[in-house]
Each structure stands twice: as C-alpha cells, then as structure tokens.
Design a protein around this motif. Sequence first.
Motif, PDB file in Angstrom:
ATOM      1  N   ILE A  47      35.011  47.038  36.586  1.00 55.02           N
ATOM      2  CA  ILE A  47      34.239  46.194  35.391  1.00 55.02           C
ATOM      3  C   ILE A  47      35.429  45.924  34.847  1.00 55.02           C
ATOM      4  N   ALA A  48      35.257  44.493  34.621  1.00 57.56           N
ATOM      5  CA  ALA A  48      36.282  43.374  33.825  1.00 57.56           C
ATOM      6  C   ALA A  48      35.840  43.835  32.526  1.00 57.56           C
ATOM      7  N   ASP A  53      44.573  41.924  19.186  1.00 59.60           N
ATOM      8  CA  ASP A  53      43.627  40.745  19.919  1.00 59.60           C
ATOM      9  C   ASP A  53      42.963  40.703  19.977  1.00 59.60           C
ATOM     10  N   LEU A  54      41.502  40.677  20.081  1.00 56.04           N
ATOM     11  CA  LEU A  54      40.706  40.709  21.250  1.00 56.04           C
ATOM     12  C   LEU A  54      40.350  39.275  21.846  1.00 56.04           C
ATOM     13  N   ALA A  55      41.342  37.896  21.430  1.00 50.62           N
ATOM     14  CA  ALA A  55      40.828  36.797  21.901  1.00 50.62           C
ATOM     15  C   ALA A  55      42.771  37.030  22.930  1.00 50.62           C
ATOM     16  N   ALA A  56      43.871  37.862  22.726  1.00 52.64           N
ATOM     17  CA  ALA A  56      44.628  38.483  24.375  1.00 52.64           C
ATOM     18  C   ALA A  56      44.512  39.651  25.038  1.00 52.64           C
ATOM     19  N   ARG A  57      43.720  40.268  24.729  1.00 49.78           N
ATOM     20  CA  ARG A  57      42.590  41.533  25.654  1.00 49.78           C
ATOM     21  C   ARG A  57      41.360  41.054  26.465  1.00 49.78           C
ATOM     22  N   ASP A  58      41.570  39.842  26.473  1.00 44.97           N
ATOM     23  CA  ASP A  58      40.077  38.637  26.976  1.00 44.97           C
ATOM     24  C   ASP A  58      40.650  38.734  28.401  1.00 44.97           C
ATOM     25  N   VAL A  59      39.787  39.735  29.626  1.00 43.36           N
ATOM     26  CA  VAL A  59      39.717  39.808  30.134  1.00 43.36           C
ATOM     27  C   VAL A  59      38.613  39.060  31.366  1.00 43.36           C
ATOM     28  N   GLU A  60      38.540  37.498  31.391  1.00 43.19           N
ATOM     29  CA  GLU A  60      38.117  37.256  32.282  1.00 43.19           C
ATOM     30  C   GLU A  60      37.228  36.965  33.494  1.00 43.19           C
ATOM     31  N   VAL A  64      39.456  42.611  43.383  1.00 46.46           N
ATOM     32  CA  VAL A  64      39.968  44.110  44.079  1.00 46.46           C
ATOM     33  C   VAL A  64      40.172  43.976  45.782  1.00 46.46           C
ATOM     34  N   ASP A  65      41.107  44.268  45.662  1.00 51.25           N
ATOM     35  CA  ASP A  65      42.002  44.197  47.489  1.00 51.25           C
ATOM     36  C   ASP A  65      42.922  44.758  47.575  1.00 51.25           C
ATOM     37  N   ALA A  66      42.944  45.415  48.693  1.00 44.16           N
ATOM     38  CA  ALA A  66      43.832  46.593  49.271  1.00 44.16           C
ATOM     39  C   ALA A  66      43.998  48.028  48.229  1.00 44.16           C
ATOM     40  N   GLY A  67      43.014  48.342  47.357  1.00 46.39           N
ATOM     41  CA  GLY A  67      43.057  49.667  46.944  1.00 46.39           C
ATOM     42  C   GLY A  67      43.683  49.350  45.009  1.00 46.39           C
ATOM     43  N   ARG A  68      43.947  47.786  44.976  1.00 45.38           N
ATOM     44  CA  ARG A  68      44.733  47.478  44.064  1.00 45.38           C
ATOM     45  C   ARG A  68      43.552  46.479  42.975  1.00 45.38           C
ATOM     46  N   ALA A  69      43.289  46.234  41.865  1.00 46.10           N
ATOM     47  CA  ALA A  69      42.984  45.633  41.013  1.00 46.10           C
ATOM     48  C   ALA A  69      42.992  44.281  40.260  1.00 46.10           C
ATOM     49  N   TYR A  70      43.186  42.569  40.536  1.00 44.71           N
ATOM     50  CA  TYR A  70      43.508  42.518  40.082  1.00 44.71           C
ATOM     51  C   TYR A  70      42.877  41.475  38.892  1.00 44.71           C
ATOM     52  N   LEU A  71      43.534  41.778  37.592  1.00 43.21           N
ATOM     53  CA  LEU A  71      42.756  40.890  36.492  1.00 43.21           C
ATOM     54  C   LEU A  71      43.018  39.546  36.075  1.00 43.21           C
ATOM     55  N   ALA A  72      42.033  38.477  35.440  1.00 42.44           N
ATOM     56  CA  ALA A  72      43.178  37.755  34.534  1.00 42.44           C
ATOM     57  C   ALA A  72      42.504  37.723  33.857  1.00 42.44           C
ATOM     58  N   THR A  73      43.745  38.130  32.634  1.00 41.80           N
ATOM     59  CA  THR A  73      43.225  38.220  31.002  1.00 41.80           C
ATOM     60  C   THR A  73      43.362  36.911  30.493  1.00 41.80           C
ATOM     61  N   TRP A  74      42.903  36.219  29.937  1.00 44.94           N
ATOM     62  CA  TRP A  74      42.603  34.987  29.271  1.00 44.94           C
ATOM     63  C   TRP A  74      43.969  34.838  28.022  1.00 44.94           C
ATOM     64  N   GLY A  75      44.282  35.511  26.782  1.00 46.58           N
ATOM     65  CA  GLY A  75      45.431  35.762  26.825  1.00 46.58           C
ATOM     66  C   GLY A  75      46.520  36.051  27.355  1.00 46.58           C
ATOM     67  N   TYR A  76      47.068  36.314  28.523  1.00 46.59           N
ATOM     68  CA  TYR A  76      48.277  36.972  28.765  1.00 46.59           C
ATOM     69  C   TYR A  76      48.124  36.242  30.641  1.00 46.59           C
ATOM     70  N   PHE A  79      45.694  31.969  29.747  1.00 38.70           N
ATOM     71  CA  PHE A  79      44.982  31.320  29.650  1.00 38.70           C
ATOM     72  C   PHE A  79      43.847  31.365  31.247  1.00 38.70           C
ATOM     73  N   ALA A  80      44.339  32.862  31.997  1.00 39.48           N
ATOM     74  CA  ALA A  80      43.279  32.996  33.165  1.00 39.48           C
ATOM     75  C   ALA A  80      42.411  32.747  33.356  1.00 39.48           C
ATOM     76  N   SER A  81      41.712  31.589  33.737  1.00 33.19           N
ATOM     77  CA  SER A  81      39.859  32.747  33.970  1.00 33.19           C
ATOM     78  C   SER A  81      39.660  33.146  34.972  1.00 33.19           C
ATOM     79  N   ALA A  82      39.995  32.623  36.415  1.00 31.21           N
ATOM     80  CA  ALA A  82      39.230  32.984  37.713  1.00 31.21           C
ATOM     81  C   ALA A  82      40.530  33.544  38.734  1.00 31.21           C
ATOM     82  N   ILE A  83      40.254  34.659  39.166  1.00 36.23           N
ATOM     83  CA  ILE A  83      41.365  35.210  39.992  1.00 36.23           C
ATOM     84  C   ILE A  83      40.488  35.468  41.555  1.00 36.23           C
ATOM     85  N   GLU A  84      41.963  35.541  42.429  1.00 37.16           N
ATOM     86  CA  GLU A  84      41.038  36.487  44.083  1.00 37.16           C
ATOM     87  C   GLU A  84      42.439  36.516  44.279  1.00 37.16           C
ATOM     88  N   ALA A  85      42.094  37.653  45.405  1.00 37.66           N
ATOM     89  CA  ALA A  85      43.680  38.448  45.776  1.00 37.66           C
ATOM     90  C   ALA A  85      43.307  38.864  47.275  1.00 37.66           C
TER      91      ALA A  85
END
Length: 656
Positions: free
Chosen positions: A357-358, A385-392, A396-408, A431-437
């Motif tokens: 869960i993000a 800073d919560l804005a810099a840590r906001d995982v949007e 999950v693919d092949a044993g890895r989780a890829y997170l789109a984190t708005w502030g980074y 400002f990452a908002s959507a991700i797919e691996a």
Amino acid sequence: MKVFRAACSLCLGLLTMLGAAHAQTLQRVDVGGGKLSPPVAQGDYLYVGTGATVSVWNMADPTEPVFAGRTSATPTSGPISALAIVGGYLYAGWSAPDGTGGITLYSLADPAHPVGAGEFDDWVVADYKGPIGLAVSGNYLYIGDSQNGVFAVDASDPLVPVVVGTVGDVYEFDAMAAFGNQLLTTGNSLIGGRVVNVLDISAPAMPLVAGQAVLDGGSVLRAALTDGYAIGVGNDLLVYDVHDPANIAQVFSAPIDQATGAIRIGNTLYLVGDSGIQVWDFTTPASTTLLRTVAMPTFAPDQTAATPFGPIVLTHTDRAVLLDIADPHQPTLAAQFTLPIGVSAHAGAIGADYAVIAEEGYGLAVADATTLAPVGRYDADLPADLAARDVEDISVDAGRAYLATWGYGVLIADLTDPLHPVELGRFEFPFASAIEAHGNRVYVASTTNGGIFEVLDVSNPASPQLLGSLTTSKTYDLTVRGNYAYLVDGADFADGGLRVVDVSNPAAPVVAGQEGSCPYANGIDVSADGNTAYIACASDAEFANALQIVDTTDKAHPVLLGSVALPGTEGLPDYNNPHSVVVVGNIAYVGNEYGLDEVDVSNRAAPVQTFRHPTGYFVSKVERAADGRIFAFAQAAGVFVFAPLASDSIFANGFE
C-alpha cells in the motif's frame, strides 16, 4: 434514534435515481484505515476512530499493545471525528462531505469487539450536520456540531439519548472537553484566528457561553484544552488561564521548536512535534519552563492524548507512540505499534499473500492480503515535510514496488523479503502522480506545473536511466498495453482527455492519437487487447461528470462510443466527480465522490449505472486484487474492500 437492523444502508448500497434493476456484483467484506480521531479509553482498551471504523487495542500490558480488531461490520457513514464513552456504549461522531452527519452507537458489552447498536442523528433538524466534537460530563453528552452549535444530551439511557439544551453561537470544535462546571471548545473561527470558548455547564441541561478568547500570535496551529488552561502550540507556546471565563488572560508566551500537539499531565506539559517530545515544567503556568527535548519517532503527529496507559501520540506515518512517564520529566518509549492499513492510503497492489500500500506520509506498508494486518513497511529517506513525502501511486512488478512520490519522483523498493522491504534506487522526477512498471521499463507521469510523461530503464534499479519523455498537460492516470501507453489529462496546460502514446521506441515516445471529449479526465482502465478505454471523466465537453467508453482499436483515431453520468445526491443531483475506474468483464467499478459505483458496460454505446456502494468520502483510487476483490481507496474514510458475490459469474475467469 435508529437501531441497527440486520443490514444498514452502507452495507447494502444504494440503487441509483435511475431506478435501473440490476443485482449488485460485490459485497463489502472489510473497511479500515483512514483519518484518526482523538482516542478514548475504558478499562484495558484503547479506542481510536480510523476513518469509518473504530479500531481497538488491548492495553492490559502497555508495553505490548495487542490489536483487537475494527468495526468493519458496522462502519459509520463518514469519517469519524470524535469518540465518547457513555455507560457501556461508545459514541462515534461522523460527518461526510455531502453535509450528512450522525453519531453511531456501539455496545461495549464485549469491550474488545464493539457492536453496532444504533444511530443518533436527530439532535437537530438541519440540511447540514457536522458533529466533530463530543464531550461527556456525568450522564450528559455534549455534541459540538460545526454547522449548528452545541447540544446538551441526557444520555442516562445511552440507547435513548434526549436533547435537553442548545447553544447556537459556538461552532469551533477541533477539540472539546469538560472539566467540572466548564465545557471548553476550540477551533478556527470563520472570521479567522483560533478561538477558545468556555461554556458554563453547572446546570448541565442548560449550557451557557461564559467567555471566549482569540489566541494571540499568528503561528498557533492547534490548541489543547486542560483543566483551567488552554494551551496554544505551533511555532509559539501560549498559555491562557480560563478559570475566570469572563476574563480569559494570556499568562505565558514563548517561541518553541514547532509542535502540533500538547499533553498536560499534572504539572508536566509535553509538546509533540517532529523533533520529539518537549518536556515543560507547568508547576507555575505563568513561568512554564522547558526542561528538555527527548527524541521520539513522532514525525507528523495527528492526534495526542493523555490516557490511563500514558501519553499517546498517533502520527500521520501510521505510528502509535506510547510514553512511559514513571519519571514525568524523563519520558521514555513504552511501546510503539502500527495503525493498520494506513492513515492516508493512496493506492495499492494486492497479491496472493501480501497487499502493498502506498502511504502518504512515508513510503509503503506491507499487509497480510486477507486480514490487512501490518507485517512490514518501507520508510523512504525523504525530507521531513509531508508534501515531499506524498506517495501518490504504486506499481508492483517482478518483486519490486515502484512509487510515484509527488515531492521527489520515483522510488524503487525490493519486495523479495516482503516483511523487510528495502530501497533499491530512486529517480528524481518532481510531482510524479501516476506510475506503471513492466519488466525493465517504468512509465511515470506528473501533474503540477504542466504534465510530463517519461519512460525509464530500470534494468539497474540502483541507477534508473531516462530513455525518453513527452510533454502532456496534467496527467492524472496512465496504463500500458503492449507498445502503447494510455494517458488521461486535465486541460490546464494543453489538450485534456485521452492520449494514446506509442512507446515502441522508448527513447522517443510519440502521441499516436487523441480523444478530447473529456477535457478533464481523472482515471483510466484499458482492456487487455488495448482496444477499449474506460475513462473516469470529471468534466466532459458539456461540463458533465461521466464514465466514458472509447474505442481505441485505431490508435490514431480513438472514437467515443458511449458515456453515462453518475448520479449525485438529492441536494446536488448533477454533481458526481468520477476519479478512478477498474473494469471486470461487463462491469465497470467507478470510484467517485460518494462511493464505488457499478456500471453495466455490456452495451458500450449505452452503459448503465446500476448500483452504488457508499463510502462516506470520495474514492480516489480503485484497485483489483488477484483473488477478485476490489479495493476502494476512500481517503479520510479509509480503504473499503469488496468481494464478488458467490453467485456472480463474471469473476469466474478472473480479470481482463
């Protein structure tokens, strides 16, 4: 006063105003997580409002808290803001964005497992209700309704509460507490500034406003209410003496390291902030003295309280921190435990054994896929800073989780040992908002200050490489099928709607075709063959909210096939903003302002909304699990889990 029957409206869902006859395909099987309420305690048990449920911990051994469960069988109809215990019953005050509100009653006959016993929602006749504060004095319950004022309720018979008095000109209830003959409330005033109200409850059925004060200083973020004193915290510590409510006086002021919580126990004051616990001597309130600051894992505190088990801090990072104050001036960590599912869970990937869960405030949580009990977590090394840590978003693919984190940007975590996820690498992309691996390719998009779509090579996850990029408008969601990425945008910086992007050459992604009948699109799902797109449209060319179906067989010329507007509420029948969509067989599950809607898409030219599962808050993301369950991420209300009805055949062959 309503008594629960075998099933409640939230359990059964709502047939829409369209009156379409169609059996529902899902049933709710769990709810959990969400916004935190101030905790309350009775006996060995701690109760916390978590979204639309009450979560319970057995604190018989405060050093080893044991999670006892949550009220997922009888959730409230909106996020819980306040709890109070009257006799053997727990009152949970809730309110929803549509203006509805109520108090759900739970029997504590079995204190580890509260059972829904009724609903109290007739303390006032009004179009809008906001019961965000509750306080108890003897057999009297005081309701702080942000829309309608203070209500005194005789709860001598907790199942038959009776309104006996009202005060109509007090509306601030971020905190509310009774001390002797005083009822204190605090919150932000409509005209600005943080207000403390003092009500005289010496005649408990006839509360009267005895005094009011606006806390001085522009940096007060919250106020704590204690016996005789109101304490403002933020970048300053302010102490107000309220013993004489007609002459409330500020008696102390000092700059402090930022704190957003305060707990007073006797002559010691504990201020809670990102730096830990500030310990102040409160023996003489007018000369309050800082003794020390003790490092504690208290980043982003949401709720603080004095409990029979010790001071407790509930954080936005899903941590509960309990202090041992055997020596009041030298607090130590008595226990630390996890708040299941998450205070602000944004998205998830649910496999056979684990749900990943993000989480907004820190990274990702790993939970048991069936029970959602927390089993692991990854805390990203990001600024405090919560804005810099906001995982949007998460993929999950092949044993890895890829997170789109708005502030980074993009964070990559190894899930080989899901109980102990570790970071593999990261890629800066603000400002990452959507991700797919997919394999060694990661597709990520942004929203703020103009959208960008990027393709990354993650064959070496420790050093992701940018392969190619494309300027969009404001990309809210994406999915990939074969050599094509399907993006949905808002028309803030360029054309909105659907973009079909050819990614066969990842170094040079190019728009193959567009369909712009939805200028503001929030979510998308695409059939496995890539020939049909389902779009959660916030505002189409006619300014309507709808689920759209687009034929994408010809990638260069996508064609709108059909759409259906999702009904709103009685007060706003034409407003319902869709946010996310997942399609299984001939049913589209659409997350929207009021819940999760089922839409029959068997006739793509004329889809029909057939059923609604209310969630009490908007559903920003819908995810499907490997076993056929549907997860609706309802923000402050928590995560709602639905399973296919046993008789429903559309799930027999799995998902598209």
